[in-house]
Design a protein around this motif. Sequence first.
Motif, PDB file in Angstrom:
ATOM      1  N   TRP A 135      78.963 101.122  65.657  1.00 48.22           N
ATOM      2  CA  TRP A 135      80.123 100.355  65.227  1.00 48.22           C
ATOM      3  C   TRP A 135      79.963  99.813  63.801  1.00 48.22           C
ATOM      4  CZ3 TRP A 135      84.398 100.428  68.202  1.00 48.22           C
ATOM      5  CH2 TRP A 135      84.242 100.826  69.538  1.00 48.22           C
ATOM      6  N   THR A 136      79.022 100.358  63.044  1.00 47.54           N
ATOM      7  CA  THR A 136      78.727  99.804  61.719  1.00 47.54           C
ATOM      8  C   THR A 136      79.896  99.945  60.743  1.00 47.54           C
ATOM      9  OG1 THR A 136      77.660 101.901  61.097  1.00 47.54           O
ATOM     10  CG2 THR A 136      76.243 100.140  61.903  1.00 47.54           C
ATOM     11  N   SER A 137      80.817 100.858  61.025  1.00 53.53           N
ATOM     12  CA  SER A 137      81.978 100.982  60.131  1.00 53.53           C
ATOM     13  C   SER A 137      82.851  99.726  60.182  1.00 53.53           C
ATOM     14  CB  SER A 137      82.811 102.213  60.506  1.00 53.53           C
ATOM     15  OG  SER A 137      83.296 102.111  61.836  1.00 53.53           O
ATOM     16  N   TYR A 138      82.610  98.878  61.171  1.00 54.24           N
ATOM     17  CA  TYR A 138      83.370  97.632  61.299  1.00 54.24           C
ATOM     18  C   TYR A 138      82.576  96.409  60.835  1.00 54.24           C
ATOM     19  CZ  TYR A 138      86.825 100.129  64.158  1.00 54.24           C
ATOM     20  OH  TYR A 138      87.805 100.996  64.601  1.00 54.24           O
ATOM     21  N   ASP A 176      89.292  85.546  63.897  1.00 56.39           N
ATOM     22  CA  ASP A 176      89.010  85.207  65.301  1.00 56.39           C
ATOM     23  C   ASP A 176      88.047  86.215  65.937  1.00 56.39           C
ATOM     24  OD1 ASP A 176      89.142  83.800  67.676  1.00 56.39           O
ATOM     25  OD2 ASP A 176      90.932  84.854  68.383  1.00 56.39           O
ATOM     26  N   ILE A 177      86.903  86.440  65.265  1.00 58.98           N
ATOM     27  CA  ILE A 177      85.908  87.377  65.770  1.00 58.98           C
ATOM     28  C   ILE A 177      85.142  86.715  66.914  1.00 58.98           C
ATOM     29  CG2 ILE A 177      83.824  88.700  65.199  1.00 58.98           C
ATOM     30  CD1 ILE A 177      84.875  88.742  62.290  1.00 58.98           C
ATOM     31  N   PRO A 178      85.029  87.356  68.077  1.00 59.04           N
ATOM     32  CA  PRO A 178      84.301  86.774  69.211  1.00 59.04           C
ATOM     33  C   PRO A 178      82.848  86.484  68.865  1.00 59.04           C
ATOM     34  CG  PRO A 178      85.653  88.616  69.936  1.00 59.04           C
ATOM     35  CD  PRO A 178      85.695  88.625  68.437  1.00 59.04           C
ATOM     36  N   LYS A 179      82.262  85.550  69.617  1.00 60.95           N
ATOM     37  CA  LYS A 179      80.890  85.121  69.349  1.00 60.95           C
ATOM     38  C   LYS A 179      79.868  86.205  69.684  1.00 60.95           C
ATOM     39  CE  LYS A 179      81.285  81.480  71.975  1.00 60.95           C
ATOM     40  NZ  LYS A 179      80.978  80.215  72.698  1.00 60.95           N
ATOM     41  N   HIS A 180      80.137  86.992  70.694  1.00 59.28           N
ATOM     42  CA  HIS A 180      79.185  88.015  71.141  1.00 59.28           C
ATOM     43  C   HIS A 180      79.764  89.410  70.905  1.00 59.28           C
ATOM     44  CE1 HIS A 180      77.121  84.652  72.929  1.00 59.28           C
ATOM     45  NE2 HIS A 180      78.153  84.380  73.724  1.00 59.28           N
ATOM     46  N   GLY A 181      78.880  90.395  70.836  1.00 59.01           N
ATOM     47  CA  GLY A 181      79.340  91.771  70.697  1.00 59.01           C
ATOM     48  C   GLY A 181      79.156  92.372  69.328  1.00 59.01           C
ATOM     49  N   ALA A 182      78.687  91.568  68.351  1.00 56.71           N
ATOM     50  CA  ALA A 182      78.370  92.074  67.007  1.00 56.71           C
ATOM     51  C   ALA A 182      79.525  92.897  66.432  1.00 56.71           C
ATOM     52  CB  ALA A 182      77.072  92.882  67.058  1.00 56.71           C
ATOM     53  N   ASP A 183      79.230  94.095  65.898  1.00 53.95           N
ATOM     54  CA  ASP A 183      80.265  94.893  65.238  1.00 53.95           C
ATOM     55  C   ASP A 183      81.319  95.398  66.216  1.00 53.95           C
ATOM     56  OD1 ASP A 183      79.060  94.500  62.803  1.00 53.95           O
ATOM     57  OD2 ASP A 183      77.952  96.393  62.833  1.00 53.95           O
ATOM     58  N   TYR A 184      80.943  95.531  67.485  1.00 49.97           N
ATOM     59  CA  TYR A 184      81.926  95.897  68.513  1.00 49.97           C
ATOM     60  C   TYR A 184      83.003  94.820  68.609  1.00 49.97           C
ATOM     61  CZ  TYR A 184      83.810  96.830  73.214  1.00 49.97           C
ATOM     62  OH  TYR A 184      84.642  97.071  74.294  1.00 49.97           O
ATOM     63  N   ALA A 185      82.579  93.564  68.568  1.00 48.19           N
ATOM     64  CA  ALA A 185      83.527  92.451  68.625  1.00 48.19           C
ATOM     65  C   ALA A 185      84.460  92.473  67.415  1.00 48.19           C
ATOM     66  CB  ALA A 185      82.776  91.129  68.691  1.00 48.19           C
ATOM     67  N   LYS A 186      83.933  92.896  66.263  1.00 44.97           N
ATOM     68  CA  LYS A 186      84.774  92.979  65.063  1.00 44.97           C
ATOM     69  C   LYS A 186      85.823  94.079  65.202  1.00 44.97           C
ATOM     70  CE  LYS A 186      80.982  91.335  62.153  1.00 44.97           C
ATOM     71  NZ  LYS A 186      79.992  91.716  61.131  1.00 44.97           N
ATOM     72  N   ALA A 187      85.447  95.168  65.884  1.00 44.39           N
ATOM     73  CA  ALA A 187      86.416  96.245  66.121  1.00 44.39           C
ATOM     74  C   ALA A 187      87.545  95.751  67.015  1.00 44.39           C
ATOM     75  CB  ALA A 187      85.711  97.439  66.762  1.00 44.39           C
TER      76      ALA A 187
END
Length: 453
Positions: free
Chosen positions: A7-10, A21-32
């Motif tokens: 998910w690094t493209s995000y 409003d990026i979630p606290k958990h999930g790293a780049d997946y959360a950003k997607a």
Amino acid sequence: MKLFLDWTSYENAGMGDAYADIPKHGADYAKAVAVCIGSKQCEQTGKGVMCPSYRISGNPVLSPGGRVKLLKAALNAEDEQVFLNPSPALADAMALCVSCKGCRRECENEVDMALIKAEFLAQQVAQHGLSLRRRLWGELPKILCWRIVRPLLLLRNQLGWLARLLEAGLGISAKIRLPVPARQPFRYGSSAKDAVSIGSVEKQVVLFVDTFNHHFNPAAAEAAQRLLKAGGYQVHIARPLDEDEPQRPLCCGRTYFSNGRLDKARHEAQRLLKALESHVQAGRSIVGLEPSCILSLRDEYLKLGLGEPAKKMAEKVVLLEEFIVREQTAKRWTLEFQALPEVSRLLLHGHCHQKAVGAIKSVRKLLKQVPGLDFELIESSCCGMAGNFGVEAEHVEHAQAMAEQALFPALRAEPDALLVSNGFSCQQQIQNGGFAEPLHLSQVLCMALPSQE
């Protein structure tokens, strides 16, 4: 959370935006997940694909935006188990996503719910294991090589009690006729070692025959091979290397990918990359027939951590219609089509993934070149089959409702029209609806070849 896709493209998505409003958990997946801006564009009806489950229900929870809200709530929870053991609402919302990729194309922020769902499923499989049915769907590329499969499927379709037994045991709907493999699958012909390259690389192509066209619709692959040869191209058939399961056809791995088996999908991808490596290095175009498979090679492969080889191959992969139109533009394809005998009206149903990459434009451009042909693109969303979704007992009614939105009414209105649909799932949904068997575009264009060919 250990992520199974790249998910690094995000990684820079939403950075510095106080409203992201990026979630606290999930790293780049959360950003997607957080690229959704809540515009509710996914709650529209009319033209377009997005979003099939919202269209049939009118329930905002079953739109990409609704799924994003549920995913954000789970990824914001203090306990990571909230995401790994999702609420019934989240589980149902994700189960009813048919991975059509309509949101990827039609959402202004390109929310890729199909990819988000793939990671979600992989997390669930890692946490809870595989159901027998999901394992069965994933392993289809291997199962279809067993000779016993064809007679078993014929029996299942003929015997109502057997279909009901499978529904009770596996959740495969007894209401749906399952596709039966052709008596003779696609034949590769002479060995790859005998295929000496002739002429410039621009006049050489590699035909990738996917699992489903290989086993169920070899006529489409044979038509594509004939069509490309008639256009003046040397056709290399993509085939497994001798030392690597030589009897099993190459597969993009999509059945594994869409059922949470990303490890298996990665293995299939590596097998395909290895088989196509010499062709990619030589600069040959790789032409495919099944939209979902080709999009896997151009999109999902880039998320499987396969590195530079996957990127190089993605640049060479095209659908048949994209290839011909591109070659016409470059003045390398000079073959002209002739009128279709006894065909004046044609209805075209586009696969969701064809629409996602804009390939329907190429199909329409080619059909316009057939003299005297009156054709129409059916303005519809997903047909509802969506791989294994439409044959699952708990989803069959949803699948039928999706087909009844626009596709089936359009087919009923013109029962004598020739039907064209490139997607294997779409073809099955249309046939299960009681309509004539659709042709692949390759077959139609072969019918329009000059008579001397």
